[in-house]
Enzyme design. Structure first.
Site, short mmCIF file in Angstrom:
data_model
loop_
_atom_site.label_atom_id
_atom_site.label_comp_id
_atom_site.label_asym_id
_atom_site.label_seq_id
_atom_site.Cartn_x
_atom_site.Cartn_y
_atom_site.Cartn_z
N ASP A 233 107.82 43.82 92.82
CA ASP A 233 109.26 43.99 92.70
C ASP A 233 109.61 44.23 91.24
O ASP A 233 108.80 43.97 90.34
CB ASP A 233 109.98 42.71 93.15
CG ASP A 233 110.15 42.68 94.65
OD1 ASP A 233 110.03 43.73 95.29
OD2 ASP A 233 110.41 41.59 95.19
N ASP B 189 110.60 38.60 97.36
CA ASP B 189 111.46 37.43 97.35
C ASP B 189 112.43 37.38 98.52
O ASP B 189 113.03 36.35 98.78
CB ASP B 189 112.25 37.34 96.04
CG ASP B 189 113.10 38.59 95.78
OD1 ASP B 189 113.13 39.47 96.67
OD2 ASP B 189 113.72 38.67 94.71
#
Length: 895
Positions: free
Chosen positions: A334, A636
């Protein structure tokens, strides 16, 4: 004390929201901190009791459950029957010491596991004293009001007060595979089963979609999950793949050695050797040569790696993930919060007429002043940003600011404060009537407000520009609202994106009735402008990516941001250069439609993915795996769970990550930092190397003993070592040096070597060559010494005494040869591992004490040796160093 708040016959799902709230003496503003504290004392913490640790006595007894231990027990019984009490006592001592060491290690591992569990604390948003705050779920009490959103784990049993598109995955409790739609307004029959109570949420379940506000009705053991936990047996963990490979290797080695021992025993029987001597020697040789302590040593290595990782902000949920993380060849990471600090700041406002405003870069407001240019569009845009917002920002008594909620919403509230607007004041003027929550599939959020005094409604919308453009007919300019020019809007967005900003568009308009406030009816709005939000790079991110490049690991950034934004960030990190082009979600979908070949060709060398949906992140991972890559994924969000589960190693964010992501991952980062992923890879590589070091040490010393006995048998000589001497040698070998090798620090070049091929076995050609050379040299030299001593008139007992000392010296030399496969022993920092150094000295010291101890002299058949013997034997043992150095040089030349 009771932990359930219900003292009535009517169950919670048969009560209205108002009745449930009244029963628990709660209200719209929630409980006060004082009342919550009193109830926490009354009901106790919202936790389930941790599994009871296995008692030390049971762990101690468990160490005797092993086929090899059974062999030793049989040998002890036979020795007692034969009247050899010294041998029997010594075998018994070895069994006790082995069980004590194993029990101590298991006990320590259990305590470490519980310590790691305490680090994984669930946080939840709760309303207290009318304010939203984030607390540990352990501190929830009946009567608390909790805010739920997509990706959250439900922290207690609750009665829903409000629900908006709320779906909950209750499979952990009911076994239903599909999420259950929840409705706070419906009442259920009192006899409804758990799976049909659609106005309740249960502890341990997962919010799959939507939002809700719920009243805590039960905590701890009085939740449905708590009741279930009291009747469940703790499941036995599956054996990790690494341990399975080790187990298969050990079994093959055991069979080979047992065959060799059987042949040796048959030869000795043919020579009329005493059957008791043959039996005891065969048993001792088997136990010495077979690395029965290998599983325990592996656990020790991985446990040490786990503790080292915790110090570097990495929590390992599965021991085997340590080795897996060190083997990854690709990291799909990410951007937000991992490569950046995840502290968004609204720095620039851009309008469609090429006018822009730069705001103070501070995260919290320092003043409440309008910009000097006095552009009223700033106030208009900030009004929408503050009203269409679900975050909280309020001052604390100490002068600091408390913020909670989505990072983007927090940044927008800060921006509004900087231009003199507060959400509370605006909501007093424009009360909210309806809301469309942001969901990834929508790409925008919207609210409907009515004027507090007088007539009029206001629609506030924020989201991706491409989502808002179809809703808008006008755009705000310095001269007033004008017809929308799409090209000007896209140009303004491009300018912000090129600066690496995260761009959000804002629009307003007049609305209708609240019951018609749905996405399809959002039309005729005015595009106000764009806000560029910047997330500073983590200062160590660029260096971590450079480390990955040096280690042969391909890093690709996967983000939902605009391609220009993603590429700008990647170039700043030196992850991409001017020739790289980001691959978008549209391009991925097109390649996927063309087939696996086209998709693999697209993902093979791509470094930046932009505007990628969470589902496409899984597509990227599967494509890389199809190409033979060993993939680690960071994530996440709840939608990252499929990619985290499918990756070889899933890495979840421990601070900002959702509970779904954490549970899908093998590894958690306590600081959400990409540099910690790299640190975990380094520790994983160190752990794998240490596993190989332990294996090499155990197998090579065992092979030397086998070579020694084979040569003695072939040449018709007496047995070179007695059974008790072999057992003593085994104890010195396994119990001390293994610990030192497990604690071996990194060699410093772990991140400068390419990744290990995932299919590579533990016992590869490098180790095979080293074991063969070591076994032949040590066993051959020991046999030559034994043969020479006997030929020069030494008694068999005296010759065995010297050979035993020589084997101890060999082991103490070999443990230093085991510290590296590729580096000379003379290039290893001698004092970098004091535990190994002290352990080796202790092993040698214990043997010296035995040489002078009357009791051990009788048990082991040993006696003190002269300085001349010491010197000669040490010189012979040091030849092993020469042999390994020559092998190392030959290998380098051959390569």
């Amino acid at each position: 004390m009771r932990n359930s708040a219900s003292d009535h016959m009517d169950p919670w799902h048969h009560l209205t929201a108002e009745e449930a709230t009244t029963r628990l003496h709660s209200g719209r503003s929630g409980l006060s901190d004082t009342e919550a504290s009193l109830r926490l004392d009354q009901y106790g913490a919202n936790t389930l009791p941790h599994p009871r640790l296995t008692g030390f006595l049971r762990l101690f007894v468990r160490q005797f459950i092993s086929p090899l231990i059974y062999v030793l027990l049989a040998a002890m019984v036979v020795s007692l029957v034969a009247g050899k009490y010294a041998d029997a006592s010594f075998i018994g001592l070895i069994l006790l010491l082995n069980a004590l060491i194993g029990a101590l290690q298991e006990s320590h591992a259990n305590r470490s596991a519980q310590a790691l569990r305490r680090l994984m604390v669930i946080r939840t948003r709760v309303v207290r004293d009318g304010e939203v705050s984030e607390i540990s779920a352990e501190n929830l009490v009946p009567g608390d009001q909790v805010l739920l959103s997509s990706g959250d784990r439900v922290p207690a049993d609750m009665r829903l007060l409000e629900s908006d598109g709320l779906e909950v995955d209750e499979s952990v409790l009911t076994g239903e595979s599909l999420p259950v739609f929840k409705n706070s307004e419906l009442l259920c029959d009192p006899r409804s089963p758990i799976a049909e109570r659609i106005n309740l949420c249960y502890a341990g379940t997962l919010v799959a979609a939507g939002r809700g506000r719920a009243l805590v009705t039960a905590t701890g053991l009085h939740t449905e999950m708590g009741k279930l936990s009291q009747t469940m047996e703790v499941a036995q963990a599956a054996t990790p793949p690494l341990f399975q490979r080790i187990d298969r290797f050990s079994k093959k080695l055991t069979i080979a050695l047992l065959v060799a021992i059987a042949v040796l025993a048959a030869i000795e029987i043919a020579r009329n050797t005493d059957p008791m001597v043959i039996f005891m020697t065969a048993v001792a040789l088997a136990v010495s040569a077979i690395p029965e302590g290998l599983p325990m040593a592996l656990t020790l290595v991985l446990s040490v790696g786990t503790r080292r990782m915790v110090k570097r902000h990495v929590i390992v949920r599965k021991l085997v993930a340590i080795e897996s993380l060190g083997s990854c060849t690709v990291i799909a990471t990410d951007k937000t919060g991992t490569l950046t600090e995840n502290h968004l700041t609204a720095r620039k406002i851009a309008f469609c007429d090429d006018v822009s405003v730069t705001l103070d870069g501070g995260k919290l407001p320092s003043a409440a002043e309008l910009p000097e240019h006095g552009d009223t569009r700033v106030t208009r845009l900030a009004t929408v940003a503050a009203l269409c917002n679900e975050a909280e920002l309020r001052p604390l008594d100490n002068g600091e600011w408390h913020s909670s909620g989505d990072a983007v919403d927090q940044a927008l509230l800060v921006m509004a404060h900087k231009v003199g607007l507060t959400r509370r004041a605006l909501e007093a003027q424009w009360p909210q009537q309806a809301q469309i929550h942001y969901e990834p599939a929508l790409g925008f959020a919207a609210t409907l407000h009515s004027k507090a005094q007088g007539q009029g409604t206001l629609i506030c919308v924020k989201g991706a520009l491409e989502k808002l453009l179809p809703m808008c007919e006008r755009m705000a300019t310095i001269d007033g609202d004008r017809p929308l020019d799409t090209d000007l809007a896209l140009s303004a967005m491009a300018r912000l994106a090129e600066q690496g900003a995260r761009v959000l568009a804002f629009a307003d308009g007049e609305g209708g009735a609240a019951d018609h406030f749905v996405p399809e009816n959002l039309r005729g709005l005015c595009l106000l402008g764009l806000v560029g939000m910047f997330d500073p790079l983590r200062p160590e991110a660029a260096a971590a990516i450079a480390q990955c490049r040096a280690a042969g690991i391909h890093v690709c950034m996967v983000t939902g941001d605009h391609p220009r934004t993603a590429l700008s960030i990647a170039q700043e990190l030196s992850l991409a250069d001017s020739e790289d082009k980001p691959v978008t979600g549209v391009e991925l979908a097109r390649a996927e439609a063309q087939g696996a070949g086209a998709l693999d060709a697209l993902t093979a060398d791509t470094r930046v993915y932009a505007r990628v949906s969470p589902e496409q992140k899984l597509t990227i991972v599967q494509s890389l795996q199809h190409q033979g890559q060993f993939v680690a994924v960071t994530g996440d969000g709840v939608n990252d769970a499929p990619a985290l589960s499918s990756a070889h190693v899933g890495v979840a964010m421990g601070e900002q990550g959702t509970e779904v992501a954490k549970e899908s991952a093998d590894v958690l980062l306590t600081d959400d930092n990409f540099a910690s992923v790299v640190a975990g890879i380094e520790e994983g590589r160190i752990a794998y190397r240490n596993i190989r070091k332990v294996i090499f040490f155990l197998i090579s010393t065992g092979a030397a003993e086998v070579v020694l006995f084979i040569l003695s048998t072939i040449f018709g000589m007496p047995l070179p070592l007695t059974a008790v001497q072999l057992l003593w040698l085994n104890l010195v070998t396994n119990s001390i040096q293994n610990v030192g090798l497990a604690l071996e620090p990194g060699e410093g070049d772990e991140m400068r070597r390419p990744p290990r091929p995932p299919q590579e076995p533990l016992f590869n050609p490098v180790m095979l060559r080293r074991v063969l050379v070591s076994g032949v040299v040590m066993g051959g030299l020991a046999f030559t010494s034994f043969y020479w001593l006997l030929q020069h008139g030494w008694e068999v007992e005296a010759a065995r005494n010297s050979v035993l000392l020589l084997m101890v010296l060999f082991e103490n030399v070999q443990v230093f040869n085991s510290r590296s496969e590729h580096r000379s022993i003379f290039r290893q920092p001698f004092f970098s591992n004091p535990i190994l150094l002290l352990g080796t000295l202790a092993a040698q010291g214990i043997h010296i004490l035995c040489l002078y101890s009357p009791l051990m002299q009788e048990v082991l058949g040993v006696s003190p040796v002269s300085a001349v013997q010491w010197t000669a034997l040490l010189a012979i043992a040091l030849l092993q160093v020469l042999a390994m150095e020559l092998l190392l040089r030959f290998t380098r030349s051959w390569r």
